[in-house]
Motif scaffolding. Structure first.
Motif, PDB file in Angstrom:
ATOM      1  N   ALA A 471      34.136  71.660  99.684  1.00  0.00           N
ATOM      2  CA  ALA A 471      32.840  71.379 100.304  1.00  0.00           C
ATOM      3  C   ALA A 471      32.310  70.017  99.876  1.00  0.00           C
ATOM      4  O   ALA A 471      31.541  69.383 100.608  1.00  0.00           O
ATOM      5  CB  ALA A 471      31.840  72.467  99.941  1.00  0.00           C
ATOM      6  N   LYS A 472      32.720  69.553  98.705  1.00  0.00           N
ATOM      7  CA  LYS A 472      32.289  68.253  98.203  1.00  0.00           C
ATOM      8  C   LYS A 472      33.324  67.161  98.471  1.00  0.00           C
ATOM      9  O   LYS A 472      33.268  66.084  97.880  1.00  0.00           O
ATOM     10  CB  LYS A 472      31.982  68.338  96.707  1.00  0.00           C
ATOM     11  CG  LYS A 472      30.789  69.252  96.396  1.00  0.00           C
ATOM     12  CD  LYS A 472      30.449  69.247  94.932  1.00  0.00           C
ATOM     13  CE  LYS A 472      29.219  70.121  94.672  1.00  0.00           C
ATOM     14  NZ  LYS A 472      27.998  69.599  95.351  1.00  0.00           N
ATOM     15  N   LYS A 473      34.283  67.482  99.329  1.00  0.00           N
ATOM     16  CA  LYS A 473      35.313  66.524  99.748  1.00  0.00           C
ATOM     17  C   LYS A 473      36.068  65.961  98.556  1.00  0.00           C
ATOM     18  O   LYS A 473      36.361  64.756  98.484  1.00  0.00           O
ATOM     19  CB  LYS A 473      34.683  65.403 100.570  1.00  0.00           C
ATOM     20  CG  LYS A 473      34.017  65.920 101.850  1.00  0.00           C
ATOM     21  CD  LYS A 473      33.402  64.790 102.673  1.00  0.00           C
ATOM     22  CE  LYS A 473      32.758  65.335 103.935  1.00  0.00           C
ATOM     23  NZ  LYS A 473      32.124  64.274 104.756  1.00  0.00           N
ATOM     24  N   LEU A 474      36.326  66.844  97.580  1.00  0.00           N
ATOM     25  CA  LEU A 474      37.118  66.540  96.388  1.00  0.00           C
ATOM     26  C   LEU A 474      36.500  65.440  95.520  1.00  0.00           C
ATOM     27  O   LEU A 474      37.192  64.782  94.735  1.00  0.00           O
ATOM     28  CB  LEU A 474      38.551  66.158  96.773  1.00  0.00           C
ATOM     29  CG  LEU A 474      39.326  67.191  97.596  1.00  0.00           C
ATOM     30  CD1 LEU A 474      40.741  66.670  97.880  1.00  0.00           C
ATOM     31  CD2 LEU A 474      39.380  68.527  96.873  1.00  0.00           C
ATOM     32  N   ALA A 475      35.178  65.260  95.668  1.00  0.00           N
ATOM     33  CA  ALA A 475      34.507  64.227  94.871  1.00  0.00           C
ATOM     34  C   ALA A 475      34.124  64.733  93.485  1.00  0.00           C
ATOM     35  O   ALA A 475      33.608  63.968  92.669  1.00  0.00           O
ATOM     36  CB  ALA A 475      33.249  63.747  95.594  1.00  0.00           C
ATOM     37  N   GLY A 476      34.362  66.016  93.224  1.00  0.00           N
ATOM     38  CA  GLY A 476      34.040  66.582  91.921  1.00  0.00           C
ATOM     39  C   GLY A 476      32.690  67.283  91.914  1.00  0.00           C
ATOM     40  O   GLY A 476      31.829  67.031  92.763  1.00  0.00           O
ATOM     41  N   ILE A 477      32.522  68.195  90.965  1.00  0.00           N
ATOM     42  CA  ILE A 477      31.269  68.947  90.819  1.00  0.00           C
ATOM     43  C   ILE A 477      30.432  68.266  89.736  1.00  0.00           C
ATOM     44  O   ILE A 477      30.844  68.193  88.573  1.00  0.00           O
ATOM     45  CB  ILE A 477      31.554  70.413  90.437  1.00  0.00           C
ATOM     46  CG1 ILE A 477      32.368  71.088  91.556  1.00  0.00           C
ATOM     47  CG2 ILE A 477      30.257  71.162  90.172  1.00  0.00           C
ATOM     48  CD1 ILE A 477      32.808  72.497  91.215  1.00  0.00           C
ATOM     49  N   PRO A 478      29.261  67.739  90.091  1.00  0.00           N
ATOM     50  CA  PRO A 478      28.462  66.994  89.102  1.00  0.00           C
ATOM     51  C   PRO A 478      27.869  67.916  88.041  1.00  0.00           C
ATOM     52  O   PRO A 478      27.550  69.077  88.301  1.00  0.00           O
ATOM     53  CB  PRO A 478      27.364  66.355  89.949  1.00  0.00           C
ATOM     54  CG  PRO A 478      27.252  67.222  91.161  1.00  0.00           C
ATOM     55  CD  PRO A 478      28.626  67.765  91.422  1.00  0.00           C
TER      56      PRO A 478
END
Length: 581
Positions: A471-478
């Protein structure tokens, strides 16, 4: 549900009013069986403020010099509760000069004239108990110079309130309100001539409350440290009143005092203040030390948890950690989403804190203060480790939902100090991640190492983590790891943004560092403290990063610097030339 709660509250108010009116017909007490000894501790500064006409109660200030406190327009119920509880008598008695005594006498007999017939907001069991304790504690201070008619009115009102309490104490909510009501009833029954028959039932009821409310760890269901201190203080007062009246103190009562004292020592920072968790503050100045000294219980809690808190203490440094699940909804609506949050105090100076309870600053601050970002803890993707449920409109009750249900912990020795290890599953239901935290404090108390981890452990949790990552387009979970600083700490981000230097008013310098894989920033924060007009501005250290895999690890450290002829040298560095001005 709201309608039912409203009807129940209205019925309670009507019953209180009816019993209060009936109490006014009761036979008056005529004298004290023994001279009461003041046990409450007031504030000289607050007493002088009252004399000057600055009426600061429940976080609201009304300037009304020359106007009795009963004639001011109270902004809310909390303000009314504070003035009708008469705890301000402690502050006036702390000053103790003729003008202050005159003010105390004027306000007390004005209360008798205006509310003594059983009407007004002060006729609830807990406030009546609190008021009786103060009137009896300060009777000599109040009665000095009074003529017979005023003295008669004082004793008559004491008898009326005592009779009211004997009928209505059970209507007080379990916990602190009921402890206040029963202690006030015991005080009056043990002290007032003609009221002796009312003491034994109250003594038995208080012993039963001790068995029901104080667990084997010496804690309360609310897990509020300041509330535990208040209950402990009341129990020591009640025990002293019984002993002075040569009445036996029940075993359950004594056993509760013996269980609570070691727990309070665990929750006591090195500066004498309490850890601020789950709606509690630091405690009134001097009350904790006074109560611990009065109880004569010298034992300490064995290694492990005390009311769900863990403690690391070495040298002049104390670390207190919330190491358990939040209080259950029925335990009270002040529960905070603070699992694995911690506080650090060095000597007499708090360093790392939680923001505290915002209840005295309104509903928005109260709600904000209960969220995880207001604690020195980790937040994931902007979420708290528990969510606040909807409030019941009649009771303003908000419970924590989706809260951690599993909090394994271990406390043992590290090679050069003490180690705490803990984890919680508060982010499993949203992100599939378990938060694990390790804290190590050196034996000399001059250094602390921390490690925070986010872990997807089970297959189902890994699938949820992958779903969130998609869901975050593989940008990581902040995520953010927050370290809120006390307002008296002067913090500066060093050049290059690799460390934060923190100067305490004692002259100590502490340095915060991390492993370099996250973004380090110094951001605004607030320190929420009841009794103040507004939140105090302060700062917070924030480590920010993103979880990209099933295991994310963040390491950080705190170290105390020492003063040398060359300046302030960080003890955690090997290079002798590394100097911080």
């Amino acid at each position: 549900m709201s309608t039912l709660s409203g009807l129940t509250a209205r019925k309670a108010r009507l019953l209180n009013r009816w019993h209060a009116h009936r109490a006014t017909q009761a036979k008056a007490a005529t004298a004290f069986l023994s001279s009461p000894e003041p046990r409450t501790i007031g504030s000289f500064a607050k007493g002088r403020q009252l004399v000057a006409g600055n009426y600061l109660f429940a976080g609201a200030l009304i300037e009304a010099k020359g106007t009795p406190v009963w004639q001011v327009d109270a902004p809310d119920r909390a303000y009314l509760n504070e003035i009708h509880g008469f705890a301000w008598l402690d502050d006036l008695a702390a000053v103790g000069d003729p003008s202050t005594r005159g003010l105390a006498q004027e306000w007390l007999w004005a209360w008798i004239a205006k509310f003594g017939r059983g009407g007004g907001p002060g006729w609830t069991p807990d406030l009546t108990g609190r008021r009786l304790i103060r009137w009896i504690n300060h009777a000599i201070f109040l009665l000095r110079g009074q003529e017979a008619p005023a003295s008669d009115a004082f004793y008559r009102s004491l008898a009326q309130q005592t009779r009211f309490l004997s009928k209505r104490w059970h209507a007080a909510a379990p916990g602190l309100p009921r402890f206040e009501a029963l202690t006030g009833l015991i005080y009056a029954g043990a002290s007032l001539e003609g009221m002796e028959d009312l003491a034994p039932p109250a003594v038995a009821a208080l012993a039963k409350e001790c068995e029901d409310q104080i667990d084997q760890q010496g804690g309360l269901p609310t897990r509020n440290p300041e509330e535990l201190l208040d209950v402990f203080t009341l129990l020591t007062w009640a025990a002293a009143a019984l002993e002075e009246a040569e009445k036996p103190v029940p075993e359950a009562h004594t056993a509760a005092i013996e269980r609570i004292a070691p727990t309070l020592r665990t929750l006591r920072h090195s500066d004498g203040g309490l850890a601020r968790f789950h709606g509690g503050g630091r405690g009134q100045e001097g009350w904790l030390d006074h109560a611990l000294a009065a109880c004569e219980v010298k034992t300490r809690q064995p290694d492990g948890l005390s009311m769900g808190y863990a403690r690391l203490s070495s040298g002049r440094t104390s670390v207190i950690i919330d190491a358990s699940t939040p209080p259950k909804p029925e335990a009270g609506y002040n529960a905070h989403a603070s699992t694995l949050a911690f506080e650090v105090t060095s000597g007499r100076r708090p360093l790392i804190v939680n923001c505290g309870s915002g209840a005295s600053f309104g509903a928005d601050w109260r709600r904000a203060g209960r969220a995880t970002p207001s604690h020195s803890a980790m937040t994931v993707d902007g979420y708290s480790s528990a969510r606040l449920g909807d409030a019941d409109r009649a009771t303003a009750h908000e419970s924590l939902i989706d809260a951690p249900t599993h909090v394994p912990i271990e406390i043992n020795h590290a090679p050069d100090g003490l180690r705490f290890q803990g984890g919680h599953n508060g982010y499993v239901h949203t992100h599939g991640l378990t938060h694990a935290r390790q804290l190590e404090l050196t034996f000399d108390g001059r250094g602390m190492a921390g490690e925070d981890m986010l872990l997807a452990l089970e297959d189902a949790e890994k699938r949820l983590f992958d779903k969130v990552m998609d869901a975050k387009k593989l940008a990581g979970i902040p995520f953010d790891i927050r370290f809120h600083l006390h307002p008296e700490v002067n913090a500066e981000l060093d050049m290059g943004g690799s460390a934060v230097s923190m100067a305490l008013k004692s002259g100590e310098i502490w340095v915060f560092r991390h492993d370099g894989t996250q973004n380090l920033s110094l951001e605004p924060s607030v320190y929420l403290e009841k009794g103040r007009l507004k939140p105090r501005a302060t700062q917070q250290i924030v480590l920010s990063g993103r979880a990209m895999t099933f295991a994310t690890r963040v390491r950080w450290s705190l170290s105390k610097a020492q003063e040398t002829a060359m300046g302030i040298r960080d003890l955690n560095r090997d290079e002798p030339g590394e100097v911080y001005d």
